[in-house]
Scaffold this active site. Structure first.
Site, PDB file in Angstrom:
ATOM      1  N   ARG A 186      -6.166  11.836  -9.833  1.00  0.00           N
ATOM      2  CA  ARG A 186      -5.430  12.394  -8.697  1.00  0.00           C
ATOM      3  C   ARG A 186      -4.962  11.251  -7.809  1.00  0.00           C
ATOM      4  O   ARG A 186      -5.477  11.013  -6.721  1.00  0.00           O
ATOM      5  CB  ARG A 186      -6.354  13.356  -7.922  1.00  0.00           C
ATOM      6  N   ASN A 208      -3.955   7.335   8.273  1.00  0.00           N
ATOM      7  CA  ASN A 208      -4.257   6.909   6.902  1.00  0.00           C
ATOM      8  C   ASN A 208      -5.634   6.258   6.875  1.00  0.00           C
ATOM      9  O   ASN A 208      -5.997   5.527   7.799  1.00  0.00           O
ATOM     10  CB  ASN A 208      -3.189   5.913   6.439  1.00  0.00           C
ATOM     11  N   ASP A 260     -13.449   7.656  -0.411  1.00  0.00           N
ATOM     12  CA  ASP A 260     -12.446   7.368   0.600  1.00  0.00           C
ATOM     13  C   ASP A 260     -11.616   8.598   0.934  1.00  0.00           C
ATOM     14  O   ASP A 260     -11.253   8.827   2.083  1.00  0.00           O
ATOM     15  CB  ASP A 260     -11.551   6.264   0.035  1.00  0.00           C
ATOM     16  N   ASP A 261     -11.305   9.390  -0.078  1.00  0.00           N
ATOM     17  CA  ASP A 261     -10.429  10.547   0.134  1.00  0.00           C
ATOM     18  C   ASP A 261     -11.144  11.664   0.878  1.00  0.00           C
ATOM     19  O   ASP A 261     -10.521  12.415   1.625  1.00  0.00           O
ATOM     20  CB  ASP A 261      -9.888  11.050  -1.203  1.00  0.00           C
ATOM     21  N   ASN A 308       0.152  12.158   0.681  1.00  0.00           N
ATOM     22  CA  ASN A 308       0.826  10.917   0.303  1.00  0.00           C
ATOM     23  C   ASN A 308       1.378  11.021  -1.111  1.00  0.00           C
ATOM     24  O   ASN A 308       0.864  11.797  -1.901  1.00  0.00           O
ATOM     25  CB  ASN A 308      -0.181   9.754   0.340  1.00  0.00           C
ATOM     26  N   TYR A 367       0.858  -1.183   0.000  1.00  0.00           N
ATOM     27  CA  TYR A 367       0.000   0.000   0.000  1.00  0.00           C
ATOM     28  C   TYR A 367       0.894   1.232   0.000  1.00  0.00           C
ATOM     29  O   TYR A 367       2.037   1.180  -0.421  1.00  0.00           O
ATOM     30  CB  TYR A 367      -0.882  -0.116   1.264  1.00  0.00           C
ATOM     31  N   GLU A 403     -12.177   6.395  -5.430  1.00  0.00           N
ATOM     32  CA  GLU A 403     -10.810   6.581  -4.955  1.00  0.00           C
ATOM     33  C   GLU A 403     -10.013   7.440  -5.921  1.00  0.00           C
ATOM     34  O   GLU A 403      -9.985   7.164  -7.131  1.00  0.00           O
ATOM     35  CB  GLU A 403     -10.143   5.198  -4.821  1.00  0.00           C
ATOM     36  N   ASP A 404      -9.383   8.446  -5.394  1.00  0.00           N
ATOM     37  CA  ASP A 404      -8.423   9.252  -6.159  1.00  0.00           C
ATOM     38  C   ASP A 404      -8.992   9.867  -7.434  1.00  0.00           C
ATOM     39  O   ASP A 404      -8.327   9.891  -8.477  1.00  0.00           O
ATOM     40  CB  ASP A 404      -7.143   8.437  -6.428  1.00  0.00           C
ATOM     41  N   LYS A 452      -5.988  -1.139  -2.371  1.00  0.00           N
ATOM     42  CA  LYS A 452      -7.060  -0.849  -1.401  1.00  0.00           C
ATOM     43  C   LYS A 452      -7.864  -2.124  -1.119  1.00  0.00           C
ATOM     44  O   LYS A 452      -8.211  -2.411   0.028  1.00  0.00           O
ATOM     45  CB  LYS A 452      -8.010   0.222  -1.960  1.00  0.00           C
TER      46      LYS A 452
HETATM   47  O1  LIG Z   1      -3.909   5.776  -0.365  1.00  0.00           O
HETATM   48  C1  LIG Z   1      -3.597   6.325   0.702  1.00  0.00           C
HETATM   49  O2  LIG Z   1      -2.588   6.044   1.345  1.00  0.00           O
HETATM   50  C2  LIG Z   1      -4.521   7.360   1.285  1.00  0.00           C
HETATM   51  C3  LIG Z   1      -5.324   7.958   0.221  1.00  0.00           C
HETATM   52  O3  LIG Z   1      -6.425   7.551  -0.058  1.00  0.00           O
HETATM   53  C4  LIG Z   1      -4.704   9.004  -0.616  1.00  0.00           C
HETATM   54  O4  LIG Z   1      -3.646   9.531  -0.293  1.00  0.00           O
HETATM   55  O5  LIG Z   1      -5.303   9.300  -1.660  1.00  0.00           O
HETATM   56 MG   LIG Z   2      -6.922   7.994  -2.085  1.00  0.00          MG
END
Ligand SMILES: O=C([O-])CC(=O)C(=O)O
Ligand SMILES: [Mg+2]
Length: 637
Positions: A236, A537, A351-352, A493, A183, A328-329, A256
């Site tokens: 992103r 996190n 999640d973000d 991160n 991860y 996610e992202d 994830k």
């Molecule tokens: O993935 C990770 O460590 C935490 C997260 O969701 C990010 O930074 O986008």
């Molecule tokens: Mg993320």
């Protein structure tokens, strides 16, 4: 019966042609429609077969490597394909673990390959990976051949490819050490560097080319009983920006979901990683002849929205109402809109925005045990007003409002945000994006973070901008000037984007800071005292949150469920943790923590009447624990 009313199936059998469309039924949960399909409709010819012999050793779901007993080796035609020793899973794990920490990863890979499949050529795999040295390798002292030879990310990837249960057992048993490998931060580097090495499918790619066919694409995935989907459009990735489709083996969704299984106990076969490819605006990728994604600029507006709409509808049609979709992202400009749009029709969370918010809120509750006072006694300043920043800010305001009974419009006033143009203040309101507007408080304009720190005098400084090294010495020293114990959260991160390192935070505050970061940092010795930084996190939250939603059969995610998840995590911070300066419990206990989070979340789902698995189990904690996947080998007949 008139022969003209008969139809002949390909197999030769004839059936009555009495308006088949209306009368042929597929039975309950015939989700793929194969049974009720009429003869002119297309179906996917999925088959189920029993694996044996050579193919059993190549099937990661069932492969046990040297753990196959002789009885099993005879029954499944694998005698002679393995060397003569029989090794228990515990011994396999111990062996790999000992090698992992005392030698080099390259050696581990070769041993793993021997465990798992003797016909595999280790050299081939290893040679695919260009030389790299990772921050993770440094954190864990894994220098030497590992750094020169292959990326640590390759290790678990190879491992899951060979033997799924051994991989999860290893990960669960060594979670603290291996988390940074599967991860954050290593996953980010793997995404950046290895996008062009496409291995076997680990998830689904849905690009603009699949428009109009997304339902068919979903049907190509071999597993049907899906409970959790992690989806990204790659715009992103962590703080690394637009990596398009450059997510080798889908690093982010795969990473994830590996944690959903290892930390949250969601079955691996019920997890589906998805990458949506609408192009990329990353020039480097557009000019890279080996780039594996669509070579065009990102689709926007209606074209983007239509693809997402088709995707979301197809998911619901295929998997039903209870499948959890984790966004996610995604970039800010899509993330908030998607969450608002689909939050009312699907079981979704971002999640973000929300996962990060829940984990930070839990950390703040933990920190209060060290700092004293209530949330309402503190003043918060964020650098970064995107998904994480505004998401965390909103959840803090919501919790404060619940505690003090003051309206959320009031509690927001204790929270200030700085973006790339300076402090968010009322005079900027007209030009702000909608998700920033609630944070535009009355204040004269301030352009730099340092000036904002001096003007606002926050007790808590939170970095969520995705830009590294922004908590400078001056900024941190200013925090230490008016706070006995400044709380500093450097959440961006991966490690390269951290606002400041753990060492800097402790050094610049003479060891007084309470520090946590998004990516892991090793403990720091300062003035003879060892400081252990926390890892704020979202990996603490999403596996347990997801488990709670799945076991209760939730159909929508509600803010109160995020608060419940956050409370579940905060409740696991012990007195001993606090005494060490830790605002989070250690990851070693994460399965137990996830079960507590899941039970808390499920309780809220039932309370809100959004549960579909009825009746409600009496003891939700026991129920959550009993639902968790464990990767122990099973005995084959
Ligand atoms: O993935 C990770 O460590 C935490 C997260 O969701 C990010 O930074 O986008
Ligand atoms: Mg993320």
């Amino acid at each position: 019966m008139d022969s003209t009313t008969k139809k002949v199936r390909p197999g030769g059998a004839s059936v009555l042609d009495l308006d088949l469309k209306a009368t042929v039924g597929g039975g309950v949960e015939d989700a793929y429609g194969e049974d009720r399909a009429t003869e002119d409709q297309l179906v996917t010819p999925w088959t189920v077969s029993v694996a044996s012999g050579y193919s059993l050793l190549r099937d990661p779901h069932h492969n046990k490597g040297l753990a196959f007993t002789f009885k099993e080796r005879d029954a499944h035609y694998i005698r002679g394909l393995l060397p003569p020793v029989v090794m228990s899973q515990e011994l396999q794990v111990r062996h790999i673990s000992s090698v992992f920490w005392s030698f080099s990863l390259s050696l581990v890979i070769i041993i793993l390959l021997n465990f798992s499949n003797l016909t595999y050529s280790g050299e081939e795999t290893v040679a695919q990976y260009p030389p790299v040295s990772t921050p993770t390798a440094e954190v864990h002292g894994l220098d030497g051949p590992c750094g020169d030879f292959l990326t640590p990310h390759c290790f678990p990837v190879v491992e899951t490819e060979r033997n799924e249960r051994l991989f999860y057992k290893l990960l669960i048993n060594n979670v603290e050490e291996l988390l940074p490998v599967v991860y954050t931060p290593t996953v980010g580097e793997a995404c950046q560097k290895y996008g062009s090495i496409f291995q076997r499918p680990q998830g689904l790619y849905i690009s603009l080319k699949e428009k109009g066919k997304i339902l068919e694409v979903l049907k190509n995935w071999p597993e049907r009983s899906i409970q959790v989907i992690v989806v990204t459009d790659g715009e992103r990735i962590l703080g690394l920006g637009d990596l398009g489709c450059q997510v080798n083996g889908m690093g982010i969704p795969v990473g994830k979901l590996a944690l959903y299984t290892a930390l949250g106990g969601v079955r691996p076969s019920s997890c589906l990683p998805i990458t949506i490819d609408v192009g990329t605006n990353n020039e480097k990728l557009l000019n890279d002849e080996f780039y594996i994604g669509l070579k065009q600029r990102r689709a926007t507006g209606k074209e983007y929205a239509d693809l997402l709409e088709e995707f979301m509808s197809a998911v619901k049609q295929n998997y039903g109402e209870k499948v959890l979709i984790q966004f996610e992202d995604f970039a800010n400009h899509n993330a908030f809109d998607l969450l608002a749009k689909y939050g009312t029709t699907h079981l979704v969370f971002n999640d973000d925005i929300q996962g990060t918010a829940a984990v930070v809120l839990a950390g703040l509750v933990g920190a209060l045990k060290l700092l004293g006072g209530t949330l309402g006694d503190h003043k918060f300043l964020f650098l970064g007003a995107g998904e994480a920043g505004t998401g965390i800010a909103e959840l803090i305001a919501l919790e404060m409002s619940k505690q003090t009974k003051a309206p959320v419009e009031e509690t927001r006033k204790n929270i200030w945000l700085v973006d790339s143009k300076g402090l968010i203040v009322s005079s900027r309101k007209d030009s702000l994006q909608p998700f920033k507007k609630p944070w535009a408080h009355e204040h004269p304009p301030v352009t730099t973070l340092l000036d904002a720190v001096k003007a606002i005098k926050p007790t808590v400084l939170i970095g969520t901008s995705g830009v590294g090294s922004t908590f400078t010495k001056e900024v941190v020293e200013a925090m230490a000037e008016f706070n006995e114990k400044p709380l500093i959260l450097a959440l961006s991160n991966p490690t390269s984007q951290s606002e400041c390192t753990a060492e800097e935070a402790y050094k610049w505050t003479q060891g007084r800071a309470i520090y946590a970061s998004g990516s892991p940092f090793a403990p720091v010795e300062y003035n003879g005292k060892v400081h252990v930084p926390g890892q704020a996190n979202n990996a603490y939250i999403f596996p347990g949150l997801g488990l709670g939603l799945v076991i209760s059969g939730a159909i929508r995610v509600h803010d109160d469920m995020l608060l419940a998840a956050s409370e579940g995590l905060a409740g696991q911070v012990t007195k001993e943790n606090c005494e060490q300066g830790l605002i989070y419990p250690p990851f070693t206990n994460i399965r137990k923590i996830s079960a507590h989070i899941a039970a808390n979340v499920a309780a809220k789902v039932y309370e809100l009447g959004l549960a579909s698995r009825l009746p409600r189990p009496e003891n939700l904690l026991k129920h959550a624990e009993s639902c968790m996947y464990t990767p122990n080998y099973r005995t084959y007949r």
